[in-house]
Scaffold this motif. Structure first.
Motif, PDB file in Angstrom:
ATOM      1  N   ASP A  71       0.722  -1.106  -0.060  1.00  0.00           N
ATOM      2  CA  ASP A  71       0.185   0.091  -0.018  1.00  0.00           C
ATOM      3  C   ASP A  71       0.633   1.214  -0.029  1.00  0.00           C
ATOM      4  N   THR A  72       0.434   2.475  -0.518  1.00  0.00           N
ATOM      5  CA  THR A  72       0.984   3.546  -0.392  1.00  0.00           C
ATOM      6  C   THR A  72       0.233   4.833   0.105  1.00  0.00           C
ATOM      7  N   ALA A  73       0.916   5.899   0.303  1.00  0.00           N
ATOM      8  CA  ALA A  73       0.020   7.082   0.917  1.00  0.00           C
ATOM      9  C   ALA A  73       1.076   8.353   0.925  1.00  0.00           C
ATOM     10  N   ILE A  74       0.680   9.259   0.736  1.00  0.00           N
ATOM     11  CA  ILE A  74       1.576  10.559   0.884  1.00  0.00           C
ATOM     12  C   ILE A  74       0.968  11.472   1.961  1.00  0.00           C
ATOM     13  N   ASP A  75       1.777  12.183   2.368  1.00  0.00           N
ATOM     14  CA  ASP A  75       1.507  13.362   3.516  1.00  0.00           C
ATOM     15  C   ASP A  75       0.698  14.231   3.042  1.00  0.00           C
ATOM     16  N   CYS A  76       0.331  14.939   4.022  1.00  0.00           N
ATOM     17  CA  CYS A  76      -0.443  16.443   3.794  1.00  0.00           C
ATOM     18  C   CYS A  76       0.105  17.236   3.165  1.00  0.00           C
ATOM     19  N   ASP A  77       1.536  17.335   3.036  1.00  0.00           N
ATOM     20  CA  ASP A  77       2.285  18.463   2.244  1.00  0.00           C
ATOM     21  C   ASP A  77       2.643  17.960   0.890  1.00  0.00           C
ATOM     22  N   GLN A  78       2.275  16.555   0.547  1.00  0.00           N
ATOM     23  CA  GLN A  78       2.554  16.293  -0.668  1.00  0.00           C
ATOM     24  C   GLN A  78       4.131  16.013  -1.054  1.00  0.00           C
ATOM     25  N   ASP A  79       4.884  15.900   0.053  1.00  0.00           N
ATOM     26  CA  ASP A  79       6.188  15.559  -0.334  1.00  0.00           C
ATOM     27  C   ASP A  79       7.116  14.674   0.483  1.00  0.00           C
ATOM     28  N   THR A  80       6.283  13.736   1.014  1.00  0.00           N
ATOM     29  CA  THR A  80       6.668  12.564   1.772  1.00  0.00           C
ATOM     30  C   THR A  80       5.731  11.344   1.266  1.00  0.00           C
ATOM     31  N   ILE A  81       6.632  10.149   1.217  1.00  0.00           N
ATOM     32  CA  ILE A  81       5.596   8.851   0.391  1.00  0.00           C
ATOM     33  C   ILE A  81       5.799   7.846   1.666  1.00  0.00           C
ATOM     34  N   LEU A  82       4.682   7.410   2.195  1.00  0.00           N
ATOM     35  CA  LEU A  82       4.801   5.989   2.868  1.00  0.00           C
ATOM     36  C   LEU A  82       4.454   4.938   2.127  1.00  0.00           C
ATOM     37  N   ILE A  83       5.114   4.023   2.350  1.00  0.00           N
ATOM     38  CA  ILE A  83       4.856   2.668   1.646  1.00  0.00           C
ATOM     39  C   ILE A  83       4.920   1.627   2.404  1.00  0.00           C
ATOM     40  N   LYS A  84       3.805   0.890   2.596  1.00  0.00           N
ATOM     41  CA  LYS A  84       3.789  -0.576   3.559  1.00  0.00           C
ATOM     42  C   LYS A  84       4.058  -1.486   2.566  1.00  0.00           C
ATOM     43  N   VAL A  85       5.093  -2.412   3.194  1.00  0.00           N
ATOM     44  CA  VAL A  85       5.593  -3.362   2.074  1.00  0.00           C
ATOM     45  C   VAL A  85       5.491  -4.788   3.098  1.00  0.00           C
ATOM     46  N   ASP A  86       5.629  -5.839   2.199  1.00  0.00           N
ATOM     47  CA  ASP A  86       5.804  -7.178   2.495  1.00  0.00           C
ATOM     48  C   ASP A  86       7.516  -7.546   2.466  1.00  0.00           C
ATOM     49  N   PRO A  87       8.421  -7.253   3.331  1.00  0.00           N
ATOM     50  CA  PRO A  87       9.727  -7.561   3.065  1.00  0.00           C
ATOM     51  C   PRO A  87      10.156  -8.861   3.136  1.00  0.00           C
ATOM     52  N   VAL A  88      10.875  -9.184   2.300  1.00  0.00           N
ATOM     53  CA  VAL A  88      11.725 -10.519   1.696  1.00  0.00           C
ATOM     54  C   VAL A  88      12.820 -10.380   2.413  1.00  0.00           C
ATOM     55  N   GLY A  89      13.003 -11.081   3.578  1.00  0.00           N
ATOM     56  CA  GLY A  89      14.283 -11.143   4.390  1.00  0.00           C
ATOM     57  C   GLY A  89      14.532  -9.653   5.075  1.00  0.00           C
ATOM     58  N   PRO A  90      15.564  -9.526   5.683  1.00  0.00           N
ATOM     59  CA  PRO A  90      16.067  -8.594   6.329  1.00  0.00           C
ATOM     60  C   PRO A  90      16.174  -7.216   5.493  1.00  0.00           C
ATOM     61  N   THR A  91      15.747  -6.103   6.029  1.00  0.00           N
ATOM     62  CA  THR A  91      15.680  -4.905   5.267  1.00  0.00           C
ATOM     63  C   THR A  91      16.933  -4.191   5.085  1.00  0.00           C
ATOM     64  N   CYS A  92      17.697  -4.423   6.593  1.00  0.00           N
ATOM     65  CA  CYS A  92      19.150  -3.559   6.609  1.00  0.00           C
ATOM     66  C   CYS A  92      20.201  -4.268   5.937  1.00  0.00           C
ATOM     67  N   HIS A  93      21.155  -3.357   5.475  1.00  0.00           N
ATOM     68  CA  HIS A  93      22.512  -4.302   4.976  1.00  0.00           C
ATOM     69  C   HIS A  93      23.201  -5.180   5.877  1.00  0.00           C
ATOM     70  N   THR A  94      23.037  -4.831   7.487  1.00  0.00           N
ATOM     71  CA  THR A  94      23.694  -5.313   8.547  1.00  0.00           C
ATOM     72  C   THR A  94      23.092  -6.906   8.701  1.00  0.00           C
ATOM     73  N   GLY A  95      22.141  -7.183   8.187  1.00  0.00           N
ATOM     74  CA  GLY A  95      21.201  -8.323   8.301  1.00  0.00           C
ATOM     75  C   GLY A  95      20.219  -7.983   9.166  1.00  0.00           C
ATOM     76  N   SER A  96      19.946  -6.948   9.840  1.00  0.00           N
ATOM     77  CA  SER A  96      18.644  -6.675  10.708  1.00  0.00           C
ATOM     78  C   SER A  96      17.433  -6.435   9.936  1.00  0.00           C
ATOM     79  N   ARG A  97      16.341  -6.693  10.674  1.00  0.00           N
ATOM     80  CA  ARG A  97      14.959  -6.568   9.978  1.00  0.00           C
ATOM     81  C   ARG A  97      14.783  -5.082   9.831  1.00  0.00           C
ATOM     82  N   SER A  98      15.452  -4.174  10.365  1.00  0.00           N
ATOM     83  CA  SER A  98      15.114  -2.766  10.365  1.00  0.00           C
ATOM     84  C   SER A  98      16.507  -2.089  10.281  1.00  0.00           C
TER      85      SER A  98
END
Length: 207
Positions: free
Chosen positions: A81-108
């Protein structure tokens, strides 16, 4: 440049790429646990690619090019899912992550506590047990006995929780409450529902 949002956004807004010299910040959030996973940036081209492929693509400021998260590691961020903020200059994206997101191997990429989100993670684990049943899985064995047995287990755990609250130790109460919540999640899934179903109902009652 103002780039139109393709999906049916609640606020019917557009993304304004002019404010940040062609780039806007993008907050990435786990669609189920709601944990913030990372922050990146997009230009209009990255947004187009993300919409077309339903995998998050950023504009990498260090590499000076488009960068699809997971293009090397395989740890893609699948768009839910996606949404943008009230100022129209920031995006929020809800995701289904495949594996850890961080390059360190952490989930966040943020060192945030996860305990408050574990019920939602547990729901995901239960769903995985349902989708990929095995003889070793307690969820699978319980479901094989039918919904009557699952409902009975919820009732039994509820009684044990009440008894623990009244006559046993705090740790006993915590353990019985955990059993109750676990079996309730299994029952919700058996009924084709989720914790989100209950949360929305409670929210509606509150209003």
């Amino acid at each position: 440049m103002v780039f139109p949002l393709d999906d049916d956004n609640t606020y019917n807004m557009t993304i304004d790429f002019n404010k940040g010299d062609g780039l806007v910040p993008v907050v990435i959030q786990d669609y189920q646990t709601l944990e913030v996973l990372m922050l990146g940036y997009m230009n209009a081209e990255a947004w187009e690619k993300t919409q077309a492929e339903q995998k998050v693509t950023f504009f990498s400021r260090s590499k000076n090019r488009l960068w699809t998260k997971g293009e090397e590691s395989g740890n893609f961020l699948n768009v839910v899912d996606t949404a943008i903020d009230c100022d129209q200059d920031t995006i929020l994206i809800k995701v289904d992550p495949v594996g850890p997101t961080c390059h360190t191997g952490s989930r966040s990429c943020f060192k945030t506590e996860f305990n408050q989100n574990f019920l939602l993670q547990l729901e995901r684990i239960v769903q995985h047990r349902i989708d990929f049943p095995s003889d070793e899985s307690y969820v699978n064995r319980l479901r094989s006995r039918g919904i009557n047995k699952i409902a009975q287990k919820v009732g039994e755990e509820a009684v044990e929780t009440v008894i623990a609250a009244l006559t046993e130790t705090d740790q006993d109460f915590i353990n019985e409450s955990s059993d109750l919540l676990f079996h309730l999640i299994v029952l919700l899934k058996e009924k084709g529902m989720s914790l989100e179903t209950i949360a929305k109902n409670l929210e509606g009652r509150h209003q």
